[in-house]
Structures are given as structure tokens and as C-alpha cells.
Design a protein around this motif. Structure first.
Motif, mmCIF file in Angstrom:
data_model
loop_
_atom_site.group_PDB
_atom_site.id
_atom_site.type_symbol
_atom_site.label_atom_id
_atom_site.label_comp_id
_atom_site.label_asym_id
_atom_site.label_seq_id
_atom_site.Cartn_x
_atom_site.Cartn_y
_atom_site.Cartn_z
ATOM 1 N N HIS A 210 39.921 30.156 48.451
ATOM 2 C CA HIS A 210 41.326 30.559 48.391
ATOM 3 C C HIS A 210 41.900 30.361 46.998
ATOM 4 C CE1 HIS A 210 41.505 31.388 52.611
ATOM 5 N NE2 HIS A 210 41.128 30.162 52.927
ATOM 6 N N GLY A 211 42.588 31.397 46.527
ATOM 7 C CA GLY A 211 43.313 31.311 45.271
ATOM 8 C C GLY A 211 42.435 31.462 44.048
ATOM 9 N N LEU A 212 43.129 31.537 42.899
ATOM 10 C CA LEU A 212 42.463 31.703 41.603
ATOM 11 C C LEU A 212 42.797 30.567 40.643
ATOM 12 C CD1 LEU A 212 43.181 35.543 41.171
ATOM 13 C CD2 LEU A 212 40.988 34.487 41.814
ATOM 14 N N ALA A 213 43.248 29.447 41.189
ATOM 15 C CA ALA A 213 43.723 28.352 40.335
ATOM 16 C C ALA A 213 42.636 27.795 39.430
ATOM 17 C CB ALA A 213 44.310 27.241 41.199
ATOM 18 N N THR A 214 41.377 27.894 39.832
ATOM 19 C CA THR A 214 40.287 27.327 39.029
ATOM 20 C C THR A 214 39.694 28.334 38.054
ATOM 21 O OG1 THR A 214 38.727 27.835 40.813
ATOM 22 C CG2 THR A 214 39.697 25.635 40.797
ATOM 23 N N HIS A 215 40.221 29.555 38.042
ATOM 24 C CA HIS A 215 39.707 30.603 37.167
ATOM 25 C C HIS A 215 40.472 30.649 35.848
ATOM 26 C CE1 HIS A 215 37.986 31.885 40.955
ATOM 27 N NE2 HIS A 215 37.383 32.921 40.392
ATOM 28 N N ARG A 248 44.049 37.399 25.435
ATOM 29 C CA ARG A 248 43.110 37.441 24.325
ATOM 30 C C ARG A 248 42.486 36.073 24.075
ATOM 31 N NH1 ARG A 248 46.891 40.477 20.058
ATOM 32 N NH2 ARG A 248 48.389 39.095 21.108
ATOM 33 N N ARG A 249 43.169 35.027 24.511
ATOM 34 C CA ARG A 249 42.584 33.695 24.572
ATOM 35 C C ARG A 249 42.519 33.287 26.040
ATOM 36 N NH1 ARG A 249 45.442 30.259 19.621
ATOM 37 N NH2 ARG A 249 44.660 31.595 17.904
ATOM 38 N N PRO A 250 41.510 32.489 26.433
ATOM 39 C CA PRO A 250 41.369 32.138 27.845
ATOM 40 C C PRO A 250 42.646 31.516 28.403
ATOM 41 C CG PRO A 250 39.425 31.480 26.620
ATOM 42 C CD PRO A 250 40.428 31.909 25.594
ATOM 43 N N ALA A 251 43.040 31.955 29.598
ATOM 44 C CA ALA A 251 44.273 31.470 30.212
ATOM 45 C C ALA A 251 44.162 31.590 31.724
ATOM 46 C CB ALA A 251 45.474 32.273 29.702
ATOM 47 N N SER A 252 45.032 30.880 32.399
ATOM 48 C CA SER A 252 45.072 30.880 33.855
ATOM 49 C C SER A 252 46.015 31.974 34.353
ATOM 50 C CB SER A 252 45.543 29.521 34.377
ATOM 51 O OG SER A 252 45.864 29.592 35.745
ATOM 52 N N ALA A 253 45.477 32.910 35.128
ATOM 53 C CA ALA A 253 46.342 33.914 35.751
ATOM 54 C C ALA A 253 47.200 33.270 36.822
ATOM 55 C CB ALA A 253 45.490 35.040 36.343
ATOM 56 N N ALA A 254 46.652 32.282 37.543
ATOM 57 C CA ALA A 254 47.399 31.621 38.617
ATOM 58 C C ALA A 254 48.656 30.950 38.085
ATOM 59 C CB ALA A 254 46.504 30.600 39.319
ATOM 60 N N ALA A 255 48.546 30.308 36.916
ATOM 61 C CA ALA A 255 49.720 29.647 36.337
ATOM 62 C C ALA A 255 50.796 30.669 35.979
ATOM 63 C CB ALA A 255 49.313 28.849 35.106
ATOM 64 N N ARG A 256 50.382 31.805 35.464
ATOM 65 C CA ARG A 256 51.352 32.829 35.086
ATOM 66 C C ARG A 256 52.012 33.460 36.308
ATOM 67 N NH1 ARG A 256 48.398 35.649 29.771
ATOM 68 N NH2 ARG A 256 48.263 33.680 28.607
ATOM 69 N N LEU A 257 51.291 33.474 37.429
ATOM 70 C CA LEU A 257 51.883 34.004 38.648
ATOM 71 C C LEU A 257 52.985 33.096 39.194
ATOM 72 C CD1 LEU A 257 48.628 35.248 40.433
ATOM 73 C CD2 LEU A 257 50.485 36.674 39.570
ATOM 74 N N GLN A 258 53.025 31.869 38.721
ATOM 75 C CA GLN A 258 54.058 30.938 39.163
ATOM 76 C C GLN A 258 55.322 31.023 38.324
ATOM 77 O OE1 GLN A 258 53.515 29.165 42.003
ATOM 78 N NE2 GLN A 258 51.586 30.322 42.011
ATOM 79 N N ALA A 259 55.258 31.722 37.193
ATOM 80 C CA ALA A 259 56.406 31.807 36.284
ATOM 81 C C ALA A 259 57.129 33.143 36.496
ATOM 82 C CB ALA A 259 55.941 31.688 34.837
ATOM 83 N N PRO A 260 58.459 33.119 36.625
ATOM 84 C CA PRO A 260 59.200 34.378 36.809
ATOM 85 C C PRO A 260 58.956 35.337 35.649
ATOM 86 C CG PRO A 260 60.602 32.466 37.228
ATOM 87 C CD PRO A 260 59.343 31.941 36.622
#
Length: 371
Positions: A210-215, A248-260
Motif C-alpha cells: 500500500h502506498g508509495l511512501a517508500t519510493h 530532476r533530483r530524486p524526490a518522494s512523490a508521496a510527500a508532494r501529494l500531501q502538500a496543497p
């Protein structure tokens, strides 16, 4: 004129009982067409499996940090589930992947009217989709790889597109590395437009996780296609700088989904066309995705100029995978290498026109490692 990509398709007929290729019945469609499942196993123990219905990838087992194999492709439990679904799990999409605004385009001074959906546009070619058809298959084995060549003949007027199109899609598992390739080759007998992709969803922690938090995601893409309220491109390709689309630099998509974010919508989700920085037609690495839970890395290379990045925003728990887990929002991601949506109506986009005498060729490679 559209740049046509070069690839060499070297296959040999597979001998009966060839090592690494297993074929088994997978069911029968309501009209009586038999469907088989092919499972490839390479010298390292990686497996890749697909079915004739939709030329659909149903599994890819990558080695985690302990060496154990995990299926990272989200799947469904049986043929009936694939036939009921509208999510196109792991299938080949055509004749035109993505949206075409107004369900029409003009080529050589002639307007082609396609089949509109309720929003008045065409998505993934319109019905009947390539994912709903039983493809013809030929298995092969050569010194470096094993796999299958799928063939679909799309007649003139199919999905309202002009021209008889013959499409070959090769699934190729390399023997000596955890890598498989999807190779496309198409010809037409009349001017038409084409855009193909594979619609697989992935979770590198394992299908059913479940989820993408570890990606963490890294994409070699510096622009994205600006779209209207129906997610049809306006023709503007904007910089990703300063937006949630800048991977362009590694980042968490899950974290960005939490930000408006107005760009990600409400509820938030990635469903955007990203434009790569590489040269036209060049087979180059465009994405690296790492999962901290499994230790699996997926590297994607392609000759295509762009990809649709999607984070399973519409998953709602109503479909259950073979793992027994119901798929919820953000339980997977798709990275659909292709040309840009609505290219037939956007002269500034790379062309998707295919003419008689030309051969469309494209390659996408997915390689799994443990960094």
C-alpha cells in the motif's frame, strides 16, 4: 515528418520445450477465443509473465535486497477480472495512447472524426481498445534473450482511424540481466497517426503493498505539457522548475501529494505528461525509481520523447489483485513512455504521423537492480 526510430528485431522460432519459456492455458473469452499465459525465466531467475488478452503484462519478479523475488507489477486474479476492468492493467494501448482533444484531428487537409467520450474527447484510441483483444503470438529464443512477438492487425476505420495498421509488439527478457524490453514496430497502408504504450502499474515494494511512501523518483524531464480542464494539452510545454513535477533530483512523490498544489488538483494526484531532456529518437535512461522497503531499483530507458506519470489516483479498493489485496489510491504508479497526448492537433509537438512506406519503431527498457 515524424522521426522514425531504429531497432533491430532479431527473433528465432522457439523450439518445443525451450528452456525459460512456459506456456499454459489462461481461459477463454466469451466468444470462444482461447487465451494463454507465457512465463519467461532468465538465467538469473527473473520472471516475466504476460497473457494474449490485450498483450497484457501480468507479472515481473525482481530481486529485493535479500535476493528474494517480488512481483512488482500490479495484476488481477484471472481473465474474467481483466475483461471486467476499465483500468487497462499492463496492456498495450493504441491506436493512440492518451487524449485527443475534440475527438478529431486534421491530416493532409482532411478532418478525421474519432469516437468521443462523455467529455467530447478521445482517450487511448477509443473503443474497442487494444487491451480488449486477443493478440496473435509467436514465441522465440535467441542467444541473448527469450520472449514473444505479438501481432495485431487494425483494419481501416478501426476506432475511426484511417489506414490498415499492422502492429508488432515484442516482449524480450534478457538472459543475463534483470531487464526486459518492449519493442514496437508498425506499418500502415494510408496516412494515419499512432501512439503506443504499455499501461502497467508498478509498486516496487511488491504488488499488493500500500502506498508509495517508500519510493523515490528521479526523471530526466525538464518540461511538462500544460493542459486544460479536460487534461488535454494546450500546446504549451512549461518548465518543471519550482513545481511538484520537478523530479530532476530524486524526490518522494508521496510527500508532494500531501502538500496543497493547484497543479496536482484536489484530491491531489500525478497524471502529467513529462518531456525528456534527451535527443530525439535516442535510446537513453530517463527514469530511476528506488524503493527503500524492498531495495529494488527500476531504471527505464526509451526512445520515446515523453511519458505519462500517474499515481493511481482513481484506485478505489473495488479491484483486488492476485495477492488478495484491494488496490487503493496511490497503491501504484504508471510511467507510460509515449509521444505527447493530442500531438495530431499540436504542430509544435513531435509528430505522430505514420505514412505508407514508413516503419514506426520504438523501444522501452526496464532494468531492475539493487543499488
Amino acid at each position: 515528418m515524424r522521426r522514425l526510430f531504429c531497432a533491430v528485431l532479431l527473433v528465432a522460432a522457439v523450439p518445443a520445450g525451450a528452456t525459460g519459456i512456459a506456456v499454459q492455458p489462461y481461459g477463454t473469452t466469451p466468444d470462444g477465443a482461447p487465451v494463454e499465459k507465457v512465463t519467461l525465466t532468465n538465467d538469473r531467475g527473473m520472471t516475466l509473465a504476460y497473457i494474449d488478452y490485450g498483450a497484457t503484462i501480468v507479472a515481473a519478479a525482481a530481486a529485493d535486497r535479500t535476493g528474494a523475488r517480488r512481483n512488482v507489477v500490479l495484476d488481477l486474479p484471472d481473465l474474467a477480472a481483466y475483461q471486467r476492468s476499465t483500468r487497462k492493467w499492463g496492456a498495450i494501448i493504441g491506436r493512440y495512447a492518451g487524449r485527443i482533444g475534440g475527438a478529431r484531428y486534421t491530416l493532409d487537409g482532411k478532418t478525421v472524426q474519432l469516437q468521443p467520450n462523455l467529455r467530447g474527447l478521445t482517450i487511448h484510441g477509443g473503443p474497442p481498445g487494444y487491451e480488449q483483444r486477443v493478440w496473435q503470438r509467436r514465441d522465440f529464443a535467441d542467444r541473448a534473450s527469450i520472449g514473444s512477438v505479438y501481432t495485431l492487425v487494425s483494419p481501416d476505420g478501426d476506432q475511426s482511424f484511417p489506414g490498415k495498421l499492422t502492429l508488432h509488439v515484442t516482449y524480450r527478457l534478457l538472459r543475463a540481466s534483470d531487464e526486459f524490453r518492449i519493442e514496437y514496430e508498425a506499418v500502415t497502408d494510408a496516412p494515419t497517426v499512432v501512439n503506443f504504450t504499455n499501461h502497467a502499474y508498478f509498486n516496487l515494494a511488491g504488488a499488493g503493498s500500500h502506498g508509495l511512501a517508500t519510493h523515490r523518483f528521479q526523471f530526466d524531464a525538464d518540461r511538462y505539457a500544460v493542459t486544460d480542464a479536460n487534461r488535454v494539452p494546450t500546446g504549451e510545454l512549461a518548465s518543471v522548475a519550482g513545481t511538484p513535477l520537478d523530479f530532476r533530483r530524486p524526490a518522494s512523490a508521496a510527500a508532494r501529494l500531501q502538500a496543497p498544489s493547484a497543479l496536482l488538483g484536489d484530491p491531489p494526484g500525478f497524471d502529467h505528461s513529462l518531456v525528456f531532456t534527451k535527443g530525439p529518437g535516442q535510446l537513453a535512461r530517463v527514469a530511476v525509481i528506488d524503493d527503500a522497503a524492498s531495495g529494488i531499483r527500476m531504471e527505464i530507458a526509451t526512445t520515446e520523447p515523453s511519458a505519462q506519470f500517474y499515481t493511481a489516483n482513481a484506485f478505489d479498493g473495488k479491484e483486488v489483485g492476485s495477492s488478495g489485496s484491494a488496490y487503493q489510491r496511490y497503491d501504484g504508479f504508471a510511467f507510460e513512455t509515449q509521444h505527447l497526448p493530442d500531438s495530431p492537433n499540436q504542430p509544435s509537438f513531435p509528430s505522430t504521423v505514420l505514412r505508407p512506406g514508413e516503419v514506426f519503431r520504438s523501444i522501452t527498457s526496464l532494468r531492475f537492480t539493487r543499488p
